[in-house]
Write a protein that holds these residues in place. Structure first.
Motif, PDB file in Angstrom:
ATOM      1  N   PRO A  28       0.843  -1.203   0.000  1.00 37.90           N
ATOM      2  CA  PRO A  28       0.000   0.000   0.000  1.00 37.90           C
ATOM      3  C   PRO A  28       0.876   1.250   0.000  1.00 37.90           C
ATOM      4  N   PRO A  29       0.497   2.273  -0.749  1.00 43.67           N
ATOM      5  CA  PRO A  29       1.322   3.478  -0.808  1.00 43.67           C
ATOM      6  C   PRO A  29       1.389   4.179   0.546  1.00 43.67           C
ATOM      7  N   LEU A  30       2.559   4.686   0.862  1.00 43.42           N
ATOM      8  CA  LEU A  30       2.717   5.491   2.057  1.00 43.42           C
ATOM      9  C   LEU A  30       2.110   6.869   1.836  1.00 43.42           C
ATOM     10  N   GLN A  31       1.616   7.475   2.892  1.00 41.40           N
ATOM     11  CA  GLN A  31       1.210   8.869   2.838  1.00 41.40           C
ATOM     12  C   GLN A  31       2.424   9.728   3.186  1.00 41.40           C
ATOM     13  N   VAL A  32       2.789  10.620   2.285  1.00 38.76           N
ATOM     14  CA  VAL A  32       4.048  11.359   2.426  1.00 38.76           C
ATOM     15  C   VAL A  32       3.776  12.857   2.377  1.00 38.76           C
ATOM     16  N   VAL A  33       4.365  13.568   3.326  1.00 45.43           N
ATOM     17  CA  VAL A  33       4.391  15.032   3.305  1.00 45.43           C
ATOM     18  C   VAL A  33       5.834  15.453   3.156  1.00 45.43           C
ATOM     19  N   ILE A  34       6.119  16.293   2.174  1.00 41.15           N
ATOM     20  CA  ILE A  34       7.457  16.862   2.025  1.00 41.15           C
ATOM     21  C   ILE A  34       7.421  18.311   2.458  1.00 41.15           C
ATOM     22  N   LEU A  35       8.247  18.640   3.429  1.00 45.16           N
ATOM     23  CA  LEU A  35       8.359  20.006   3.939  1.00 45.16           C
ATOM     24  C   LEU A  35       9.632  20.617   3.373  1.00 45.16           C
ATOM     25  N   LEU A  36       9.492  21.738   2.672  1.00 48.43           N
ATOM     26  CA  LEU A  36      10.651  22.360   2.027  1.00 48.43           C
ATOM     27  C   LEU A  36      11.356  23.347   2.952  1.00 48.43           C
ATOM     28  N   GLY A  37      10.641  24.194   3.654  1.00 47.83           N
ATOM     29  CA  GLY A  37      11.246  25.089   4.623  1.00 47.83           C
ATOM     30  C   GLY A  37      11.680  26.423   4.043  1.00 47.83           C
ATOM     31  N   TYR A  38      12.243  27.259   4.931  1.00 46.13           N
ATOM     32  CA  TYR A  38      12.561  28.647   4.594  1.00 46.13           C
ATOM     33  C   TYR A  38      13.664  28.779   3.550  1.00 46.13           C
ATOM     34  N   SER A  39      14.614  27.872   3.532  1.00 42.57           N
ATOM     35  CA  SER A  39      15.820  28.080   2.736  1.00 42.57           C
ATOM     36  C   SER A  39      15.824  27.325   1.414  1.00 42.57           C
ATOM     37  N   PHE A  40      14.770  26.591   1.118  1.00 46.88           N
ATOM     38  CA  PHE A  40      14.754  25.795  -0.110  1.00 46.88           C
ATOM     39  C   PHE A  40      14.586  26.718  -1.318  1.00 46.88           C
ATOM     40  N   GLN A  41      15.475  26.563  -2.307  1.00 50.99           N
ATOM     41  CA  GLN A  41      15.581  27.560  -3.367  1.00 50.99           C
ATOM     42  C   GLN A  41      14.857  27.199  -4.664  1.00 50.99           C
ATOM     43  N   ASP A  42      14.572  25.935  -4.897  1.00 51.39           N
ATOM     44  CA  ASP A  42      14.031  25.539  -6.204  1.00 51.39           C
ATOM     45  C   ASP A  42      12.856  24.582  -6.032  1.00 51.39           C
ATOM     46  N   PRO A  43      11.727  25.066  -5.538  1.00 54.20           N
ATOM     47  CA  PRO A  43      10.603  24.167  -5.241  1.00 54.20           C
ATOM     48  C   PRO A  43       9.838  23.686  -6.469  1.00 54.20           C
ATOM     49  N   GLY A  44      10.020  24.352  -7.616  1.00 49.28           N
ATOM     50  CA  GLY A  44       9.227  24.029  -8.804  1.00 49.28           C
ATOM     51  C   GLY A  44       9.242  22.561  -9.181  1.00 49.28           C
ATOM     52  N   LEU A  94       1.192  12.131  -2.092  1.00 48.55           N
ATOM     53  CA  LEU A  94       2.228  13.102  -1.775  1.00 48.55           C
ATOM     54  C   LEU A  94       1.661  14.507  -1.628  1.00 48.55           C
ATOM     55  N   SER A  95       2.014  15.174  -0.524  1.00 50.40           N
ATOM     56  CA  SER A  95       1.655  16.572  -0.305  1.00 50.40           C
ATOM     57  C   SER A  95       2.935  17.382  -0.108  1.00 50.40           C
ATOM     58  N   VAL A  96       2.957  18.580  -0.677  1.00 51.70           N
ATOM     59  CA  VAL A  96       4.124  19.453  -0.570  1.00 51.70           C
ATOM     60  C   VAL A  96       3.755  20.659   0.285  1.00 51.70           C
ATOM     61  N   VAL A  97       4.563  20.929   1.297  1.00 52.57           N
ATOM     62  CA  VAL A  97       4.370  22.074   2.177  1.00 52.57           C
ATOM     63  C   VAL A  97       5.612  22.958   2.068  1.00 52.57           C
ATOM     64  N   GLY A  98       5.404  24.244   1.834  1.00 55.56           N
ATOM     65  CA  GLY A  98       6.533  25.158   1.727  1.00 55.56           C
ATOM     66  C   GLY A  98       7.042  25.573   3.088  1.00 55.56           C
ATOM     67  N   VAL A  99       6.375  26.536   3.713  1.00 59.38           N
ATOM     68  CA  VAL A  99       6.736  27.032   5.045  1.00 59.38           C
ATOM     69  C   VAL A  99       5.519  26.921   5.940  1.00 59.38           C
ATOM     70  N   THR A 100       5.707  26.408   7.138  1.00 60.44           N
ATOM     71  CA  THR A 100       4.598  26.266   8.070  1.00 60.44           C
ATOM     72  C   THR A 100       5.109  26.354   9.500  1.00 60.44           C
ATOM     73  N   GLU A 101       4.266  26.818  10.390  1.00 61.97           N
ATOM     74  CA  GLU A 101       4.579  26.814  11.813  1.00 61.97           C
ATOM     75  C   GLU A 101       4.111  25.517  12.460  1.00 61.97           C
ATOM     76  N   ASP A 102       3.487  24.625  11.682  1.00 64.00           N
ATOM     77  CA  ASP A 102       2.917  23.397  12.229  1.00 64.00           C
ATOM     78  C   ASP A 102       3.873  22.217  12.141  1.00 64.00           C
TER      79      ASP A 102
END
Length: 345
Positions: A199-215, A227-235
């Motif tokens: 079964p596929p894993l549920q994955v969240v990728i957190l990029l953060g403040y310093s990630f330069q090439d999210p495209g 797959l879910s992509v999160v840029g910047v979060t306080e959570d």
């Protein structure tokens, strides 16, 4: 009280030095106290994050000479009561100049490779006999706060309702490699996850403040419901609590994961993380694959298969992570007392 912080943040450095300084400040400051971060390198996202915490940012010239950097900080005209410095290129020469302000000097370090003229030194590295590393490098009367219990974490990472010992089942994965990695390196991890059977894993990728090439990462996520992509979060604490396994670096986020009992498949993304990598491995809190530049899709996939198929090991890693950062309340009281402050608990 006026607090002066000296630290930098950039795509290459990441934001870890600034973050741990800010976390210490939030523990110590009282309402209305002035806090100024002096930086020669800093990204707009980090500036915005600091301003939201009522930390003023002042730019100083690029660091080319240690004594001149200290003089630039003094020319800000702050007359600080407390100076916090977290910078691998600054040492006792810088701190000696800053002593002319009459401030208490606090150093945050994890390399133990240069002398310091400080009143307090904080090093969360998980090494044996940590005091031995600083013999001859700090004044005899300096107070040392050493080991993961003194990791400078945000308050939310200390919430007991978010910490949990995992049962070893891996269904949810948080990928957070921090600053200084490329989109190609992140995609290598995601491609490896996609190769896993079952079964596929549920994955969240957190990029953060310093990630330069999210495209490219966002492009990869299109059409992949797992797959879910999160840029910047306080959570981030909630995300770490949600996950069964983290894929990350051996930087400061290691102690955030440990505080919440989150086992990790980790890599070294910067040279200063080697000591942490060794400590995490010895403690059993993480499986470390070495330097990220030496990994491949096959490396990641093989290691993930082993962990997904071995819940006993994953459960033991979670327990080990919690043990590494135990004693945090006592540590916070000791550090606050050393700085003459009333701690927030």
């Amino acid at each position: 009280m006026t607090i002066l912080v000296r630290a930098d943040a950039s795509p290459e450095l990441g934001s870890g030095h600034v973050v741990r300084c800010a976390n210490l400040v939030q523990r110590l400051r009282d309402a209305g106290e002035l806090v100024v971060l002096a930086a020669s390198e800093i990204t707009p996202a980090v500036v915005e994050w600091l301003q939201a915490q009522d930390v003023r940012v002042s730019r100083v010239p690029p660091l080319t000479e240690v004594v001149e950097d200290a003089a630039s900080c003094l020319r800000l005209g702050l007359s600080p009561d407390l100076v916090i410095v977290d910078h691998y290129e600054l040492d006792s020469q810088w701190e000696l100049v800053m002593r002319s302000s009459g401030a208490t000097i606090v150093v945050i370090d994890d390399l133990a490779n240069r002398p310091h003229d400080c009143d307090v030194l904080i090093d969360p590295s998980p090494v044996e006999d940590p005091r031995v590393r600083y013999e001859g490098l700090v004044p005899q009367d300096a107070r040392l706060f050493l080991g993961p219990a003194f990791a400078l974490l945000r308050e939310d990472f200390l919430r007991p309702d978010l910490a949990r010992e995992r049962d070893g089942t891996i269904e949810r994965v948080l990928v957070f490699l921090g600053g200084g990695v490329t989109s190609d390196q992140v995609l290598t991890v995601l491609q490896a996850i996609e190769l896993l059977e079952g079964p596929p894993l549920q994955v969240v990728i957190l990029l953060g403040y310093s990630f330069q090439d999210p495209g490219p990462v966002h492009d990869f996520a299109v059409g992949r419901d797992w797959l879910s992509v999160v840029g910047v979060t306080e959570d981030v604490p909630a995300l770490m609590s949600w996950a069964d396994l983290a894929i990350g670096s051996c930087g400061g986020a290691s102690w955030e994961r440990c505080a919440l009992g989150l086992p990790a498949l980790a890599v070294v993304t910067a040279g200063n993380q080697v000591g942490n990598a060794t400590g995490l491995t010895v403690a059993g809190a993480a499986v470390v694959l070495g330097r990220i530049s030496e990994t491949s899709v096959e490396t990641w996939a093989r290691s993930l298969r082993v962990l997904v198929g071995d819940p006993v090991q994953v459960r033991a890693m979670s327990s080990a992570a919690l043990r590494l950062t135990s004693g945090r309340v006592t540590a916070r009281l000791e550090l606050a007392d050393a700085l003459g402050r009333q701690p927030s608990l």
